[in-house]
Design a protein around this motif. Structure first.
Motif, PDB file in Angstrom:
ATOM      1  N   ARG A  86       0.783  -1.252   0.050  1.00 46.06           N
ATOM      2  CA  ARG A  86       0.017   0.213  -0.017  1.00 46.06           C
ATOM      3  C   ARG A  86       0.812   1.146   0.148  1.00 46.06           C
ATOM      4  NH1 ARG A  86      -4.338  -1.598   4.332  1.00 46.06           N
ATOM      5  NH2 ARG A  86      -5.764  -3.346   2.983  1.00 46.06           N
ATOM      6  N   ARG A 144     -11.282  -1.532  -3.305  1.00 43.22           N
ATOM      7  CA  ARG A 144     -11.071  -0.538  -2.349  1.00 43.22           C
ATOM      8  C   ARG A 144     -12.387  -0.331  -1.582  1.00 43.22           C
ATOM      9  NH1 ARG A 144     -11.300   5.550  -2.669  1.00 43.22           N
ATOM     10  NH2 ARG A 144      -9.644   6.205  -1.271  1.00 43.22           N
ATOM     11  N   GLU A 159      -3.232   0.642  -9.991  1.00 42.13           N
ATOM     12  CA  GLU A 159      -4.181   1.402  -9.296  1.00 42.13           C
ATOM     13  C   GLU A 159      -5.112   0.304  -8.702  1.00 42.13           C
ATOM     14  OE1 GLU A 159      -7.591   4.816  -9.414  1.00 42.13           O
ATOM     15  OE2 GLU A 159      -6.255   4.773 -10.981  1.00 42.13           O
ATOM     16  N   GLU A 160      -5.755   0.556  -7.355  1.00 46.27           N
ATOM     17  CA  GLU A 160      -6.435  -0.548  -6.655  1.00 46.27           C
ATOM     18  C   GLU A 160      -7.736  -0.325  -7.528  1.00 46.27           C
ATOM     19  OE1 GLU A 160      -7.502  -1.907  -2.080  1.00 46.27           O
ATOM     20  OE2 GLU A 160      -7.213   0.196  -2.478  1.00 46.27           O
ATOM     21  N   ASP A 161      -8.218  -1.782  -7.611  1.00 46.54           N
ATOM     22  CA  ASP A 161      -9.629  -1.891  -8.054  1.00 46.54           C
ATOM     23  C   ASP A 161     -10.595  -1.255  -7.201  1.00 46.54           C
ATOM     24  OD1 ASP A 161     -11.513  -2.674  -9.949  1.00 46.54           O
ATOM     25  OD2 ASP A 161     -12.025  -4.475  -8.741  1.00 46.54           O
ATOM     26  N   ARG A 206     -12.510  -2.650   1.257  1.00 47.21           N
ATOM     27  CA  ARG A 206     -11.346  -2.725   2.278  1.00 47.21           C
ATOM     28  C   ARG A 206     -11.819  -1.452   3.118  1.00 47.21           C
ATOM     29  NH1 ARG A 206      -7.435   0.920   2.371  1.00 47.21           N
ATOM     30  NH2 ARG A 206      -7.586   1.299   0.072  1.00 47.21           N
TER      31      ARG A 206
END
Length: 98
Positions: free
Chosen positions: A57, A90, A84-86, A93
């Motif tokens: 992260r 995200r 980039e995080e999906d 999370r």
């Protein structure tokens, strides 16, 4: 762009559309510069020393230039690739408190 393949030192012929066409429309082959064996072996040795670092992260707005600056203290950095995080991952999370 290298004109030879690192594995077997076979020269590659490059043909550029703009520069290598004559008036009849046929293409001329570009002259290929051969690399020395020692140069190729040194290049291959440095490629084998490369590694991959996984960062789980990083802050959302931190770009590749900033990451490269921070990691440059530990050694030379050749490439930075950030994914980039999906958005659905995200959202889950953040909902779970992370």
């Amino acid at each position: 762009v290298d004109d030879t393949r690192a594995n077997n030192n076979q020269p590659l012929e490059r043909e550029d559309d703009d520069e290598n066409t004559n008036n009849e429309g046929t293409k001329k082959k570009k002259k290929v510069r051969r690399l020395k064996l020692a140069t190729t072996q040194n290049f291959n040795a440095t490629l084998q020393k490369r590694g991959v670092v996984y960062l789980s992260r990083i802050p959302p707005r931190m770009g590749p230039a900033r990451v490269k600056t921070l990691l440059a203290d530990f050694g030379s950095i050749s490439r930075i690739y950030l994914v980039e995080e999906d958005k659905t991952v995200r959202k889950k999370r953040r909902k779970a408190g992370g």
